[in-house]
Scaffold this motif. Structure first.
Motif, PDB file in Angstrom:
ATOM      1  N   HIS A 173      39.749  20.735 130.500  1.00  0.00           N
ATOM      2  CA  HIS A 173      39.185  21.067 131.813  1.00  0.00           C
ATOM      3  C   HIS A 173      39.530  19.958 132.801  1.00  0.00           C
TER       4      HIS A 173
ATOM      5  N   CYS B 146      22.549  12.461 125.691  1.00  0.00           N
ATOM      6  CA  CYS B 146      22.870  13.770 126.280  1.00  0.00           C
ATOM      7  C   CYS B 146      21.617  14.589 126.548  1.00  0.00           C
TER       8      CYS B 146
ATOM      9  N   ARG C 153      19.658  16.161 124.585  1.00  0.00           N
ATOM     10  CA  ARG C 153      19.488  17.391 123.807  1.00  0.00           C
ATOM     11  C   ARG C 153      18.694  17.080 122.540  1.00  0.00           C
TER      12      ARG C 153
ATOM     13  N   TRP D  29      31.979  11.386 137.118  1.00  0.00           N
ATOM     14  CA  TRP D  29      32.191  12.765 136.685  1.00  0.00           C
ATOM     15  C   TRP D  29      32.513  13.663 137.859  1.00  0.00           C
TER      16      TRP D  29
ATOM     17  N   LYS E 154      26.419  20.208 137.526  1.00  0.00           N
ATOM     18  CA  LYS E 154      27.192  19.712 136.398  1.00  0.00           C
ATOM     19  C   LYS E 154      28.104  20.839 135.905  1.00  0.00           C
TER      20      LYS E 154
ATOM     21  N   SER F 257      29.669  23.156 133.293  1.00  0.00           N
ATOM     22  CA  SER F 257      29.357  23.529 131.916  1.00  0.00           C
ATOM     23  C   SER F 257      29.727  24.980 131.680  1.00  0.00           C
ATOM     24  N   LYS F 258      29.968  25.273 130.419  1.00  0.00           N
ATOM     25  CA  LYS F 258      30.329  26.651 130.070  1.00  0.00           C
ATOM     26  C   LYS F 258      29.197  27.589 130.416  1.00  0.00           C
ATOM     27  N   SER F 259      27.955  27.128 130.137  1.00  0.00           N
ATOM     28  CA  SER F 259      26.832  28.036 130.366  1.00  0.00           C
ATOM     29  C   SER F 259      26.675  28.351 131.853  1.00  0.00           C
TER      30      SER F 259
ATOM     31  N   VAL G 140      33.369  26.021 134.872  1.00  0.00           N
ATOM     32  CA  VAL G 140      34.352  25.057 134.376  1.00  0.00           C
ATOM     33  C   VAL G 140      35.679  25.250 135.127  1.00  0.00           C
TER      34      VAL G 140
END
Ligand code: MSP
Length: 639
Positions: free
Chosen positions: A20, A148, A150, A291, A298, A300-302, A306
Motif C-alpha cells: 500500500h 497497537c 488490540r 504515517w 487511519k 485500514s482494510k476495514s 487503503v
C-alpha cells in the motif's frame, strides 16, 4: 556532508498482504535519497526486501489454502512489480526465506547462546498477535496491547530469551552520546522515554507446536526464531555479514535505516542491542517517518480506504505520484493523502508552474530562434535575482537531503520555478519578441533555459522519467546529471537545439476525481436556506479559474458593449469577447492580470469565437475586473 559511501535500507515488508501507500512511501524515499547520493558521485547501496516468516504470514497462507512459502512466493511478486513500476533502483532485494539470510540468523543465535546471552526459561505472560510481541502484565494499557491497542492473549510456555535487559544502561548512554542516531529528535526522546521503564529480556523463540513457519533455532529444533529477531538481521545478512567480509566492511554501518514510526522500538532498542551483543558496530542513523492518513482517518482494510500505489500511478503517472509523496509529507510527521490534495498539488506545481515555464520558453525559442538557445546579452538586476534564486534552491536541496527534509528541498525548487515565471512576467519576452534587436529576448530565454537545466536536474531523483525527457528535449545528454553541475550557473545551454515536446504534465481535470475523500463529507445540516442553491466542493472544482494577462484589446465593430481581448495564459494565447466596453477603454485593460474561467465551453459572440470568460464585479452601476493582489504567473489556478 561529504560521505565516502551511502547505505540506505527500507523495512522489509510482510508478505501477508499487498503493498500500500505506506510501503510505497518509504521505498520511494529511499530511492530518492539513493539517487541523490549517486548524483553526488558517492558509492551507494540501497536495500529493500520482504519479511516472510512469522504467525501473520502463516495465518494468511492457511486462510487461502497455501503453504506459507507458496503464499510468500505469490505476494513477493506484487512488491517486485510495484518497485519496477515506481522506478525503484534498489541494489538488492532480500527475502528472509533465502539461505543467505537464514544461515546468518542461525550463526548469530548460536554465538549469543554460546556466550550465555540467550537462556531457556518458563514464560508466563501476554502475547499480541498483530505485533507478534510478548508483554508483561505491567506493560499492558487497560489490558490491551500498548503498541497497537488490540486485545492480547495469555500464554504460558517454555521459551528462549535474549538478555536484553543487561544492555539497558549501555543503550541509554549510547543514545545520549550519539545525537542523530535516532531521528527526528522527538523520536529519540520517545525511545529514551521507553527506556525509562525496566527493559525485559526478549523472548526470541516460538515453540513449533504453536508456530512452524520460521527459522529453526540452531540449538533446539523444537523452536523457530521470533520473527523480529530474524527480520532485523536482513540489514547485515544482505551485505555479506559472516559470508563476505570485504563486502560487509564496504557497506556497514548503514547510513540510514528508514522506518515508519510504529516500528521504532524494534529498531532503536532490540536492533542496537542485538548488534552490540554480537560485536557489530551500530548503524549511523535510524530515521522514523510519520504515517499517511487518508483524509484524517487511519488507513485500514476495514475502513476500505487503503490507497493502492499501483492503481494511483496508473491513473496519474509514476513521476507525479513520487513527486506528491515526497513534496507533501513533512519528513517525520503524519500527512494526509487525498486525491484532491494530489490533483491540487499536481496542477499547481507541475501542470502550471513547471509546465508554464517550459511551454513559454520552448515556444518562444522555437518562434524567434529556430529552437537554438542564443547567447545572452547583458544581465541586469532581474537576471541576477533569478540566477541567485535558482542557485540557492540547488544549495537548499543539497542541505535538505543531508538534513532529511526532502520536502523542504522540493519546496525550494518549486520556489525557483515560480521565480522564473515571475521573471518572464517582468521581462515580458512576448513583447521583446516584437523588437528588431533580439538580444534582450535572447538573454531572457537563455536565463529561462538555464533555469530549466538546473531545476530539471534537481528534480531528477524525484521524477526520473519526466525529468530525463525534459532534459533530452533541452538538448542535454541522456546521462544522469551531476549535482556539482547543478550548483553552477553555466553556459552549457548556449547553442543547444531544443526539440518540441508534448505537455509534460497535462492539467488534470478535477472532474476526473473518482470518489469524494473522507475529509470532505458534508457536516451536520445539509438543507440549503430558501432561495439558496448550494454547490458542493466537487461542483465548484469543475470550474477552472486561472490568471491571464491581457495582451491586446479592441472594440467589436457594431457592438458597443463588447471588447475583443487577446489574453496569455500559461504560455497559451486565447481570444475572448467580454461585455465590458461601457466600463473600460481598450487601452485600460491591456497588461492587467485578470481571472478567467479557463474551461468555459467556446462560444461565438457576434461571429467572433470566445474561449473563456473573465470575472468582474458589478454593483452600484459600476463594473470592475477581478484582478490578483500581487504577482503570480499567468495560468496560476484560482481557488
Ligand atoms: N516486517 C516489518 C518490518 C521489519 S524491518 C526489519 C513490518 N512490515 S510492514 O509491512 O507491516 O510495514 C512496513 C512499513 O510500512 C513500516 O515502516 C510501517 O511504518 C509502514 N507503514 C504501514 N502503514 C503506513 C502508513 N499508513 N503510512 C506510512 N507508513 C506506514 O513492519
Amino acid at each position: 556532508m561529504k560521505r565516502d559511501k551511502f547505505y540506505v535500507t527500507t523495512p522489509i515488508y510482510y508478505v501477508n498482504d499487498r503493498p500500500h501507500i505506506g510501503h510505497a512511501y518509504t521505498t520511494v524515499l529511499a530511492d530518492v535519497l539513493a539517487r541523490y547520493h549517486r548524483l553526488r558521485g558517492i558509492p551507494t547501496f540501497f536495500l529493500t526486501g520482504t519479511d516472510e516468516h512469522g504467525q501473520k504470514v502463516q495465518q494468511a497462507a492457511e486462510k487461502i489454502g497455501l503453504t506459507p512459502q507458496q503464499h510468500a512466493d505469490a505476494t513477493v511478486v506484487s512488491y517486485r512489480e510495484l518497485w519496477q513500476k515506481l522506478a525503484i533502483t534498489h541494489d538488492d532485494f532480500i527475502r528472509t526465506t533465502e539461505t543467505r539470510h537464514t544461515v546468518v540468523v542461525q550463526k548469530i543465535l548460536q554465538s549469543l547462546y554460546d556466550r550465555g546471552d540467550i537462556y531457556r526459561a518458563e514464560y508466563d505472560g501476554f502475547y499480541c498477535l498483530p505485533c507478534e510481541r510478548f508483554f508483561m502484565e505491567r506493560d499492558l494499557v487497560e489490558g490491551i496491547c500498548p503498541e497497537c491497542k488490540r486485545p492480547v492473549e495469555r500464554i504460558r510456555e517454555t521459551n528462549y530469551f535474549f538478555r536484553m535487559g543487561n544492555y539497558q544502561d549501555w543503550l541509554i548512554r549510547y543514545i545520549q552520546e550519539h545525537p542523530g542516531f535516532i531521528q527526528p529528535d522527538y523520536r529519540c526522546n520517545e525511545t529514551l522515554g521507553f527506556l525509562r521503564k525496566k527493559l525485559n529480556d526478549l523472548c526470541i523463540s516460538r515453540p513449533k507446536t504453536r508456530l512452524r513457519w520460521g527459522i529453526e533455532l540452531p540449538f533446539d529444533r523444537d523452536y523457530v526464531t521470533y520473527v523480529w529477531f530474524d527480520a532485523l538481521v536482513n540489514y547485515i545478512s544482505a551485505i555479506g555479514y559472516c559470508a563476505d567480509d570485504a563486502r560487509f566492511r564496504k557497506w556497514w554501518p548503514a547510513s540510514y535505516h528508514l522506518i515508519g514510526k510504529d516500528i521504532l522500538t524494534t529498531h532503536t532498542v532490540y536492533w542496537p542491542i542485538m548488534l552490540q551483543a554480537s560485536g557489530v558496530p551500530l548503524p549511523e542513523a535510524i530515521f522514523a517517518h510519520g504515517w499517511w492518513l487518508v483524509g484524517d482517518a487511519k488507513m485500514s482494510k476495514s475502513a476500505d480506504n487503503v490507497v493502492n500505489p499501483m492503481e494511483f500511478s496508473d491513473r496519474y503517472g509514476v513521476d507525479a505520484f513520487r513527486y506528491f509523496l515526497m513534496a507533501e509529507m513533512v519528513l517525520g510527521q503524519d500527512a494526509s493523502f487525498t486525491e484532491e490534495a494530489f490533483v491540487r498539488r499536481y496542477n499547481t506545481d507541475l501542470a502550471n508552474d513547471l509546465g508554464n515555464l517550459l511551454s513559454r520558453t520552448m515556444k518562444m525559442l522555437g518562434d524567434s530562434f529556430d529552437g537554438v538557445i542564443p547567447h545572452p546579452g547583458l544581465a541586469v538586476a532581474e537576471e541576477e535575482q533569478l540566477r541567485s534564486a535558482v542557485l540557492k534552491a540547488a544549495c537548499t536541496m543539497e542541505e535538505s537531503v543531508d538534513n532529511m527534509r526532502i520536502d523542504l528541498g522540493i519546496g525550494a525548487v518549486s520556489g525557483a520555478i515560480r521565480e522564473a515565471n515571475r521573471y518572464l512576467e517582468k521581462r515580458q519576452p512576448w513583447t521583446l519578441a516584437k523588437q528588431t534587436d533580439k538580444t534582450p529576448l535572447g538573454t531572457v530565454l537563455y536565463y529561462a533555459a538555464e533555469t530549466l537545466r538546473i531545476v530539471s536536474g534537481l528534480l531528477y531523483p524525484v521524477m526520473p522519467a519526466k525529468m530525463r525527457a525534459l532534459r533530452c528535449a533541452l538538448g542535454l545528454s541522456d546521462d544522469d546529471p551531476s549535482l556539482e553541475d547543478l550548483k553552477r550557473w553555466s553556459t552549457v545551454m548556449i547553442g543547444k537545439k531544443i526539440s518540441t515536446m508534448q505537455y509534460l504534465f497535462p492539467r488534470i481535470d478535477v472532474r476526473s476525481i473518482k470518489k469524494e475523500t473522507p475529509s470532505v463529507t458534508p457536516a451536520a445540516a445539509t438543507t440549503a436556506p430558501d432561495g439558496v442553491v448550494w454547490v458542493d466542493r466537487a461542483d465548484f472544482q469543475k470550474v477552472q479559474l486561472c490568471t491571464a494577462r491581457v495582451q491586446t484589446a479592441e472594440k467589436v465593430v457594431g457592438a458597443d458593449k463588447l471588447l475583443r481581448l487577446e489574453i496569455e495564459m500559461g504560455g497559451e494565447s486565447r481570444q475572448i469577447v467580454a461585455g465590458i466596453a461601457q466600463y473600460y477603454q481598450p487601452a485600460e485593460v491591456v497588461g492587467k492580470l485578470i481571472v478567467v474561467v479557463a474551461n468555459m465551453k467556446p462560444t461565438r459572440i457576434r461571429g467572433i469565437e470566445s474561449r473563456g470568460m473573465l470575472l468582474a464585479a458589478s454593483g452600484g452601476g459600476q463594473l470592475r475586473l477581478v484582478t490578483v493582489d500581487g504577482e503570480v504567473p499567468t495560468g496560476s489556478s484560482v481557488q
